[in-house]
Design an enzyme around this catalytic site. Structure first.
Site, PDB file in Angstrom:
ATOM      1  N   CYS A  16       0.822  -1.204   0.000  1.00  0.00           N
ATOM      2  CA  CYS A  16       0.000   0.000   0.000  1.00  0.00           C
ATOM      3  C   CYS A  16       0.859   1.259   0.000  1.00  0.00           C
ATOM      4  CB  CYS A  16      -0.860   0.045   1.254  1.00  0.00           C
ATOM      5  SG  CYS A  16      -1.871  -1.406   1.485  1.00  0.00           S
TER       6      CYS A  16
ATOM      7  N   ARG B  27       5.088   0.405  -6.271  1.00  0.00           N
ATOM      8  CA  ARG B  27       5.116  -0.389  -5.044  1.00  0.00           C
ATOM      9  C   ARG B  27       4.258  -1.643  -5.168  1.00  0.00           C
ATOM     10  NH1 ARG B  27       6.594   3.061  -0.476  1.00  0.00           N
ATOM     11  NH2 ARG B  27       5.362   1.821   0.927  1.00  0.00           N
TER      12      ARG B  27
ATOM     13  N   TRP C 239      -2.774  -2.773  -1.562  1.00  0.00           N
ATOM     14  CA  TRP C 239      -2.235  -4.100  -1.898  1.00  0.00           C
ATOM     15  C   TRP C 239      -2.912  -5.033  -0.906  1.00  0.00           C
ATOM     16  CZ3 TRP C 239       1.486  -7.635   0.360  1.00  0.00           C
ATOM     17  CH2 TRP C 239       2.097  -8.500  -0.549  1.00  0.00           C
TER      18      TRP C 239
ATOM     19  N   ASN D  75      -1.620   2.440   5.737  1.00  0.00           N
ATOM     20  CA  ASN D  75      -0.621   1.498   5.237  1.00  0.00           C
ATOM     21  C   ASN D  75      -0.136   0.733   6.453  1.00  0.00           C
ATOM     22  OD1 ASN D  75       1.324   0.220   3.752  1.00  0.00           O
ATOM     23  ND2 ASN D  75       2.639   2.006   3.494  1.00  0.00           N
ATOM     24  N   GLY D  76      -0.146  -0.592   6.398  1.00  0.00           N
ATOM     25  CA  GLY D  76       0.304  -1.397   7.538  1.00  0.00           C
ATOM     26  C   GLY D  76      -0.705  -2.482   7.860  1.00  0.00           C
TER      27      GLY D  76
ATOM     28  N   GLU E   4      21.089 -14.677  -7.304  1.00  0.00           N
ATOM     29  CA  GLU E   4      20.477 -13.403  -7.681  1.00  0.00           C
ATOM     30  C   GLU E   4      19.941 -13.466  -9.111  1.00  0.00           C
ATOM     31  OE1 GLU E   4      19.306 -11.002  -6.242  1.00  0.00           O
ATOM     32  OE2 GLU E   4      19.261  -9.337  -7.642  1.00  0.00           O
TER      33      GLU E   4
ATOM     34  N   LYS F 216      16.047 -12.739  -9.991  1.00  0.00           N
ATOM     35  CA  LYS F 216      15.612 -11.728 -10.971  1.00  0.00           C
ATOM     36  C   LYS F 216      14.706 -12.386 -12.004  1.00  0.00           C
ATOM     37  CE  LYS F 216      16.171  -8.774  -9.361  1.00  0.00           C
ATOM     38  NZ  LYS F 216      16.925  -8.493  -8.167  1.00  0.00           N
TER      39      LYS F 216
ATOM     40  N   GLU G 203      11.245 -13.410 -10.563  1.00  0.00           N
ATOM     41  CA  GLU G 203      10.496 -12.227 -10.132  1.00  0.00           C
ATOM     42  C   GLU G 203       9.824 -11.496 -11.297  1.00  0.00           C
ATOM     43  OE1 GLU G 203      13.224  -9.484  -8.307  1.00  0.00           O
ATOM     44  OE2 GLU G 203      11.665  -8.555  -7.105  1.00  0.00           O
TER      45      GLU G 203
ATOM     46  N   HIS H 161      23.967 -33.685  -5.995  1.00  0.00           N
ATOM     47  CA  HIS H 161      23.279 -34.170  -4.799  1.00  0.00           C
ATOM     48  C   HIS H 161      21.761 -34.100  -4.937  1.00  0.00           C
ATOM     49  CE1 HIS H 161      27.093 -34.567  -2.782  1.00  0.00           C
ATOM     50  NE2 HIS H 161      27.390 -33.308  -3.097  1.00  0.00           N
TER      51      HIS H 161
ATOM     52  N   LYS I  10       7.523  -3.291  -3.775  1.00  0.00           N
ATOM     53  CA  LYS I  10       8.880  -2.755  -3.642  1.00  0.00           C
ATOM     54  C   LYS I  10       9.355  -2.829  -2.194  1.00  0.00           C
ATOM     55  CE  LYS I  10      12.609  -0.834  -5.097  1.00  0.00           C
ATOM     56  NZ  LYS I  10      13.519  -1.777  -5.779  1.00  0.00           N
TER      57      LYS I  10
HETATM   58  O1  M6R Z   1      14.238  -3.150   0.920  1.00  0.00           O
HETATM   59  P1  M6R Z   1      14.952  -4.435   1.150  1.00  0.00           P
HETATM   60  O2  M6R Z   1      16.325  -4.443   0.569  1.00  0.00           O
HETATM   61  O3  M6R Z   1      14.980  -4.824   2.610  1.00  0.00           O
HETATM   62  O4  M6R Z   1      14.105  -5.531   0.398  1.00  0.00           O
HETATM   63  C1  M6R Z   1      14.381  -6.894   0.520  1.00  0.00           C
HETATM   64  C2  M6R Z   1      13.639  -7.693  -0.518  1.00  0.00           C
HETATM   65  O5  M6R Z   1      12.266  -7.559  -0.355  1.00  0.00           O
HETATM   66  C3  M6R Z   1      14.026  -7.266  -1.942  1.00  0.00           C
HETATM   67  O6  M6R Z   1      15.397  -7.361  -2.159  1.00  0.00           O
HETATM   68  C4  M6R Z   1      13.307  -8.133  -2.995  1.00  0.00           C
HETATM   69  O7  M6R Z   1      13.783  -9.440  -2.927  1.00  0.00           O
HETATM   70  C5  M6R Z   1      13.515  -7.515  -4.381  1.00  0.00           C
HETATM   71  N1  M6R Z   1      12.248  -7.267  -4.999  1.00  0.00           N
HETATM   72  C6  M6R Z   1      14.309  -8.371  -5.284  1.00  0.00           C
HETATM   73  O8  M6R Z   1      14.472  -7.811  -6.546  1.00  0.00           O
END
Ligand code: M6R
Length: 592
Positions: free
Chosen positions: A2, A28, A74, A100-101, A464, A468, A471, A487, A587
């Site tokens: 949110c 976000r 959200w 928000n929360g 990573e 990516k 995601e 394994h 985000k």
């Molecule tokens: O704001 P932060 O770095 O604490 O966020 C951590 C994760 O939520 C963030 O890295 C998430 O995995 C990304 N969307 C990855 O691209």
């Protein structure tokens, strides 16, 4: 996640500005949108759907009044429907709020309020706050006292902005464990859950502390503590220009941010003096523990390899969401390093709460004024600038840069500083290969599964790369330590399955090449990522991304991630997905 905004404007209508502001929060992640303004009466428009869809249906900017609040939702409690979209109201539609929360005790409060005759219209946790304020006002409190009274009843995290039909010139709000800043224009006042939302309107912001209550009127802002005492707060000037939160001619924020990485690393390298000063506090530290989530966790993984190799200290590594189950061994001679670009991730903040008082805490953060920067004992800033794409890119390489600088300072190793200085140029040469990566991406568009393998410093890069990919393309991707393949995961390799092998020159090279041969023998389609001089890797690869031969294995995580970001980006675009706003993701994850 949110997002909330609000404003009191001197001469302009609030709704068009609020609409612009919530558009800047779209990144976000959200499923509903709503705006409420206050004029001679309260006016509300809201619905589920994307901002453009809802705006086309309801003309969100056509609401009267210079005072207003807005929200992108959200869904957490209740489906994404019109009823559940914010703003929410009390029984008489006089008290109107955005939140928000999460309100953890909302069910018991709702049961009690319903018994007392309050009529609820949504399934959200948020709506209880409107009824609690109503109840406080029915008991004789004024608006401000009622908001303070209501927040004393709720448990959880909240950034709140509330307007009232009988107080047409006022917005009252509170912050607790959820991001919220105030913006100060020449004659206009703003609130927002994130700086980019209001950057076009003002770059002068006030960071709020937990439990601060603010009262905005057309003649100014008053901030009070939990006991009602007025607090003096500084106005900080944000040095990000509004253009930094715009696409600047690129199709998406993500690709713009990938291209901004050389500059992000350069800017972060200029933090060396600050980091040297910070390190002076760590002379009694004998052990490190990195804590983070998602991409930031992958930066932490690199930190473990790096500190063990360069500094020779034992290093623990914890996912923030797991930390509460393993935080028992914290000692005063341990430095717990929290890595978080947003500085607001709920899992990371919860872990920080557990560590505080037991060990020294250091936060590596991109967003100034965020919660982590106020709660950690020490802070180091990454200088990535605003990152709008949900997928972390430039903040990741900036986090890595900070970690390398920290290790160099703690190890008193200047050689690594020379190597770090070359990273922006290495990145630029990778970015020059963008067209090649774009060309090969269509052949991977319909892949079902992808594997990413690497050893040592390349293992976090493999992880990573996989994150990516999943995601932003929704393709199943797994990152493995290459030695683990035999394994178990080797059973998943069959004809045509793409395997991205991260094989920089160095200690891990020959062993990983063995794994490349293993997967190729089982029909995998190998995408090699290594030195452009590596003829062995080239001959085993179906597609090869060649990087500068001078990039050492130690420094490779900073550069080798770039082609993987580009590959994920172009596959995402090929699949018709908006990489800036992947489904189900946000985000900044402010829920545990
Ligand atoms: O704001 P932060 O770095 O604490 O966020 C951590 C994760 O939520 C963030 O890295 C998430 O995995 C990304 N969307 C990855 O691209």
């Amino acid at each position: 996640m949110c997002g909330i905004v609000g404003c009191i404007l001197k001469d302009k209508k609030a709704a068009p500005i609020l609409l612009d502001c919530v558009r800047r929060l779209e990144y976000r992640g959200y499923d509903s949108v709503g705006i409420a303004t206050s004029s001679s009466s309260i006016n509300i428009k809201k619905d589920s759907g994307k901002i453009d869809e809802v705006h086309e249906k309801l003309q969100l900017d056509e609401l009267p009044g210079k005072v207003g609040i807005a929200h992108v939702r959200w869904a957490t409690h209740g489906l994404p429907t019109r009823e559940n979209a914010h703003p929410h109201t009390d029984c008489d539609n006089k008290i109107v709020l955005v939140h928000n929360g999460i309100i953890e005790n909302y069910q018991e409060l709702k049961d009690q309020l319903q018994e007392e005759g309050h009529h609820f219209r949504s399934d959200t946790d948020t709506e209880v706050i409107a009824h609690l304020v109503e109840k406080q006002m029915d008991g004789g409190n004024d608006f401000e006292e009622a908001v303070r009274g209501a927040t004393q009843k709720i448990k959880g995290s909240y950034a709140l902005a509330i307007i009232h039909a009988d107080y047409p010139d006022t917005i009252i709000g509170v912050r607790k464990e959820s991001p919220l800043i105030l913006g100060v224009g020449d004659d206009d006042y703003f609130l927002a859950s994130d700086v980019p939302a209001i950057l076009e309107e003002t770059n002068r912001v006030i960071y709020l502390d937990d439990d601060d209550i603010f009262i905005i009127r057309s003649d100014g802002i008053i901030i009070k503590d939990v006991n009602g005492h007025i607090k003096e707060k500084n106005i900080d000037v944000i040095n990000w220009g509004p253009e930094m939160a715009q696409k600047g001619g690129y199709d998406h924020f993500m690709i713009k941010e990938i291209h901004e990485q050389p500059e992000a690393v350069r800017n972060t390298l200029s933090e060396l003096d600050e980091i040297e000063k910070t390190v002076k506090n760590f002379s009694k530290i004998n052990r490190l523990c990195f804590v983070a989530c998602g991409t930031s966790y992958h930066a932490a993984m690199v930190g473990k390899y790096l500190f063990e190799e360069l500094v020779g200290l034992p290093v623990d590594l914890a996912l923030a969401s797991e930390f509460e189950f393993s935080a028992g061994a914290l000692r005063p001679d341990t430095l717990v390093i929290f890595i978080t670009q947003s500085g607001e991730t709920a899992d990371t903040m919860k872990a920080m709460e557990l560590a505080k008082g037991k060990s020294e805490t250091l936060a590596i953060v991109n967003v100034m004024g965020s919660r982590a920067t106020r709660e950690a004992d020490h802070v180091i800033y990454t200088r990535a600038g605003p990152e709008i794409g949900v997928a972390a890119t430039k903040t990741y390489v900036s986090q890595l840069t900070c970690i390398y600088l920290l290790a160099a300072c703690m190890a008193r190793d200047n050689a690594i500083l020379d190597e770090l200085g070359k990273v922006p140029d290495y990145m630029t040469t990778v970015l020059e290969q963008e067209d090649f990566i774009k060309e090969i991406s269509p052949q991977y568009r319909d892949a079902q599964d992808f594997f990413f393998i690497g050893r040592g410093f390349s293992y976090p890069t493999a992880m990573e790369g996989a994150l990516k990919l999943k995601e932003i393309t929704y393709i199943h991707g797994e990152g493995y330590a290459a030695g683990e393949l035999k394994h178990g995961p080797l059973a998943l390799i069959s004809e045509g399955v793409p395997v991205v092998a991260v094989v920089p020159p160095g200690k891990s090279h020959d062993r990983t090449m063995g794994n490349v041969k293993e997967v190729k023998a089982r029909g995998a389609r190998v995408i090699g990522l290594g030195s452009q001089m590596d003829t062995n890797l080239r001959s085993e690869s179906h597609d090869m991304m060649g990087l500068d031969d001078a990039i050492s294995e130690l420094i490779s995580p900073l550069v080798y991630v770039v082609p993987l970001q580009l590959l994920a980006y172009y596959i995402s675009v090929e699949r018709g997905i908006n990489p800036d706003q992947p489904k189900n993701l946000a985000k900044c994850v402010t829920v545990v």
